[in-house]
Structures are given as C-alpha cells and as structure tokens.
Design a protein around this motif. Structure first.
Motif, PDB file in Angstrom:
ATOM      1  N   LYS A 116       0.844  -1.206   0.000  1.00  0.00           N
ATOM      2  CA  LYS A 116       0.000   0.000   0.000  1.00  0.00           C
ATOM      3  C   LYS A 116       0.877   1.253   0.000  1.00  0.00           C
ATOM      4  N   HIS A 117       1.929   1.239   0.811  1.00  0.00           N
ATOM      5  CA  HIS A 117       2.852   2.373   0.868  1.00  0.00           C
ATOM      6  C   HIS A 117       3.537   2.576  -0.484  1.00  0.00           C
ATOM      7  N   ALA A 118       4.008   1.472  -1.080  1.00  0.00           N
ATOM      8  CA  ALA A 118       4.712   1.561  -2.365  1.00  0.00           C
ATOM      9  C   ALA A 118       3.788   2.062  -3.471  1.00  0.00           C
ATOM     10  N   LEU A 119       2.500   1.741  -3.375  1.00  0.00           N
ATOM     11  CA  LEU A 119       1.526   2.212  -4.362  1.00  0.00           C
ATOM     12  C   LEU A 119       1.175   3.681  -4.162  1.00  0.00           C
ATOM     13  N   GLY A 120       1.583   4.237  -3.027  1.00  0.00           N
ATOM     14  CA  GLY A 120       1.317   5.651  -2.758  1.00  0.00           C
ATOM     15  C   GLY A 120      -0.110   5.940  -2.361  1.00  0.00           C
ATOM     16  N   ILE A 121      -0.826   4.932  -1.875  1.00  0.00           N
ATOM     17  CA  ILE A 121      -2.236   5.114  -1.508  1.00  0.00           C
ATOM     18  C   ILE A 121      -2.335   5.888  -0.189  1.00  0.00           C
ATOM     19  N   LYS A 122      -3.065   6.985  -0.190  1.00  0.00           N
ATOM     20  CA  LYS A 122      -3.211   7.838   1.000  1.00  0.00           C
ATOM     21  C   LYS A 122      -4.514   7.580   1.754  1.00  0.00           C
ATOM     22  N   ASN A 123      -5.426   6.873   1.126  1.00  0.00           N
ATOM     23  CA  ASN A 123      -6.721   6.581   1.729  1.00  0.00           C
ATOM     24  C   ASN A 123      -6.548   5.704   2.973  1.00  0.00           C
ATOM     25  N   ASN A 124      -6.783   6.257   4.158  1.00  0.00           N
ATOM     26  CA  ASN A 124      -6.600   5.500   5.399  1.00  0.00           C
ATOM     27  C   ASN A 124      -7.611   4.373   5.562  1.00  0.00           C
ATOM     28  N   PHE A 125      -8.711   4.464   4.834  1.00  0.00           N
ATOM     29  CA  PHE A 125      -9.745   3.445   4.957  1.00  0.00           C
ATOM     30  C   PHE A 125      -9.577   2.321   3.931  1.00  0.00           C
ATOM     31  N   CYS A 126      -8.472   2.342   3.226  1.00  0.00           N
ATOM     32  CA  CYS A 126      -8.055   1.174   2.441  1.00  0.00           C
ATOM     33  C   CYS A 126      -7.296   0.274   3.415  1.00  0.00           C
ATOM     34  N   VAL A 127      -7.916  -0.819   3.817  1.00  0.00           N
ATOM     35  CA  VAL A 127      -7.373  -1.696   4.859  1.00  0.00           C
ATOM     36  C   VAL A 127      -6.406  -2.702   4.248  1.00  0.00           C
ATOM     37  N   ALA A 128      -5.197  -2.775   4.810  1.00  0.00           N
ATOM     38  CA  ALA A 128      -4.157  -3.657   4.274  1.00  0.00           C
ATOM     39  C   ALA A 128      -3.783  -4.701   5.324  1.00  0.00           C
ATOM     40  N   TYR A 129      -3.925  -5.978   4.970  1.00  0.00           N
ATOM     41  CA  TYR A 129      -3.539  -7.025   5.925  1.00  0.00           C
ATOM     42  C   TYR A 129      -3.003  -8.248   5.187  1.00  0.00           C
ATOM     43  N   ASP A 130      -2.274  -9.084   5.936  1.00  0.00           N
ATOM     44  CA  ASP A 130      -1.664 -10.296   5.391  1.00  0.00           C
ATOM     45  C   ASP A 130      -2.510 -11.515   5.729  1.00  0.00           C
TER      46      ASP A 130
END
Length: 352
Positions: A116-130
């Motif tokens: 998500k960081h590498a994609l430059g996404i700033k939307n905090n409500f885009c949830v990223a998990y493994d």
C-alpha cells in the motif's frame, strides 16, 4: 451480488534455475546420511514425477513484498482503476520478507502495508492485511474479498499472492528442488451481471494432517544449528490430496449449479504435475467422465512451485494470451482449486 476480476498481473523472476543447478548439492536423508542416488538420477526422477525442468528465483536484492508490489501494479494498470478507490489490500504469503542469506521472515509492518505504501495510496480506509493459509492463500484471499463485497463493506479489493521460497529451503533436502519464487495479483469489484464468483469452498484438515508441511532443522546435522527450513512429507501430501481435493472440487462445482459439460478450465495449484493430473482425473471420475484434454493448463515445468503465487500467475498468463493452446473467453466457466500447509483445501467456480 458477487464480485468479478477486472485486472490481473504477475511477476515471474527472470532467473531460470535448471535442474542441473543442483548437480553439486550434497543431498541427505533426515538422518544426515548422503543419499545413495547420484544427483543426476535425483534430478531425472524429480522431472519424471513433478514435471519440473526449471524454476524461477528472485535476485539477491529482492524480497516478497517487492514482487507482490510489481504484480499489484500490473493488476491495477490492467483494471484501469484509481488505487485510492481500493477498500482492501489482502496479501497472501507464508514467510514474509526474507532477505537473501537469511531464513528469518520479516512481517512487521505487514507485507500488505508495504505494498500500500509503495503504491502511494493515502486513503486510510483502504485496509491492508496479510493472510497465511498455506498454498491456498491467494484463493482464500479472493474468497474473503468477495465476502467483504457481498456484505456491502467493500466495493473493490486487491488480492496478492507472492512468495520467495528459495529463501527458506534446506539445500541438503532434495525437496528444495521443487520450490520457486513468484507473484500474482488481481483487482476484484462488485458485480451483479451473472459473471464472477459463482461458488466457493474452504476446509482445514488438522486432526492427523496438520504437520504434513512444517518447519524443521536441516538434514545436514553439522551445519544447521537451530535454524529451521521448509519441510514436507511428500508421500502423505500426495495421498491426502488425491483423496480429498477431488471431493472438495466436486462439492464446490455442484454448489455453482453449472453442468460439468460447461466447465472450460481447471486452474489448480501447481505443486506436482502427476499429482495434479490424478486429482483432476479423479474429479471427472466422480461425474463418470474422462478428463478432457487441455482442461488443465500447467506451467510448473518452467516455473516450479511458487506456493500462493502459482494460481494468480497462471491466470494472468492465460488472460494475457501468454500460454499456447489456452485461452479464456467471455462466458467460460473456470474451476480454481488449491491444497497446502494446514492442511488446507479450497476451491472456487468463476464465470468470465
């Protein structure tokens, strides 16, 4: 409502490692004794059983999140979406980022957060998990994303499967020859037009089968210390898979309501060519039918077993017309299936 794939991408490392690479390895048994067979014979038998002639390894400066990011970028580009509109990023893997020369996985922050960081996404409500689910992890990620979409809490998700298994293998174990590196990803979004995911199924067999794949010490008793590597009981996995996976595939396919005569492709985890062929033959036998030719595209011969990456990599190759004699057209029904550590099984029926 269901969900459909609107973009797929993969990353296939450029470093092709042929079976001859292992000619000078010191392969041992679990007791630390050098195997009686010479390495040429071991390589020959590996090819005969698994179909593997070569596999792909990432370069020394690359880790799992790097190749997951590349596959994700391609999937987003194919989909044509703004990545800021993603609601979830689900990253399926099993060992985290393992730097070259080590076997210690780094999972903090999560690999999904790194992408998500590498994609430059700033939307905090885009949830990223493994997601850790063995080799079936990518399908499980798609199933979870589909559930989010059907429940109304998401409209668009990115699901990644990536692994660098070359970093966690015991060089003294001949099973290390099976494993490979790679990444695949898809973007899925809400759909109500009759295409997309029709049915899915997941199961975890943990009573007697839990440790068929496990972490254990090197077979070289003199050099490993307490370091642990990926190990497997290949015979038990084979026997488990050919009995349990066909039945799971049939239940999932029956739940879709589709006729078996309408099935266009089976995209199965690329673990062992002979095992996969036996699974699909037994699946069709449950319908009293012969396995059709060209129903099961295989790339394990050139790409090896890259765990969670095998299915999305193969799907992306077919959609991009990179695999001879295999294509997917509008209206085609495809059955996805996987089996792996846990022991976990899952399947999914999809109409394109």
């Amino acid at each position: 409502m269901t969900s459909k794939i609107i973009g797929a991408g993969n990353y296939i490392p450029s470093d092709a490692v042929r079976n001859s690479f292992f000619e000078n390895h010191d392969f041992m048994d679990k007791n630390g004794q050098i195997l009686k067979e010479d390495n040429h014979t071991i390589s020959y038998k590996l090819h005969q059983i698994t179909g593997i002639e070569e596999r792909r390894y990432v370069d020394q400066n690359t880790v799992t999140s790097d190749i997951g990011f590349i596959a994700a970028q391609k999937a987003i580009e194919k989909s044509g979406i703004n990545p800021e509109t993603l609601d979830y990023i689900i990253f399926a893997h099993n060992f985290g980022d393992v730097p070259f020369g080590t076997v210690q996985g780094d999972t903090v922050p999560s690999l999904a957060a790194r992408v998500k960081h590498a994609l430059g996404i700033k939307n905090n409500f885009c949830v990223a998990y493994d997601l850790l689910f063995g080799c079936p992890g990518w399908i499980e990620g798609v199933i979870q994303a589909n559930s989010f979409i059907k429940s109304g809490i998401a409209s668009r998700c990115l699901v990644i499967g990536a692994e660098t298994l070359s970093r966690v293998v015991d060089i003294h174990d001949r099973d290390s020859m099976i494993y490979a590196d790679g990444a695949g990803a898809v973007v899925i979004e809400a759909c109500s037009s009759g295409e997309g995911i029709l049915s899915h199924l997941s199961a975890s067999h943990t009573h007697k089968e839990m440790d068929y794949l496990f972490f254990g010490k090197s077979y070289n008793k003199q050099s490993s210390g307490e370091t642990r590597y990926l190990k497997m009981n290949g015979r038990r996995i084979y026997e488990f898979a050919i009995v349990n996976v066909p039945a799971a595939m049939k239940k999932c396919y029956d739940d879709s309501g589709c006729s078996i005569d309408k099935l266009s492709k089976i995209i199965i985890h690329q673990a062992n060519e002979k095992m996969d062929e036996e699974i699909v033959k037994r699946f069709y036998a449950l319908y009293s039918k012969e396995m059709p030719s060209e129903i099961m595209p295989m790339v394990i011969g050139k790409l090896g077993n890259s765990s969670v990456a095998t299915i999305p990599t193969l799907l992306s190759m077919i959609l991009d017309n990179e695999l001879e004699n295999h294509e997917i057209s509008v209206g085609d029904i495809v059955l996805f299936a996987s089996v792996g550590a846990g022991m976990n099984i899952n399947a999914m029926v999809y109409r394109f």
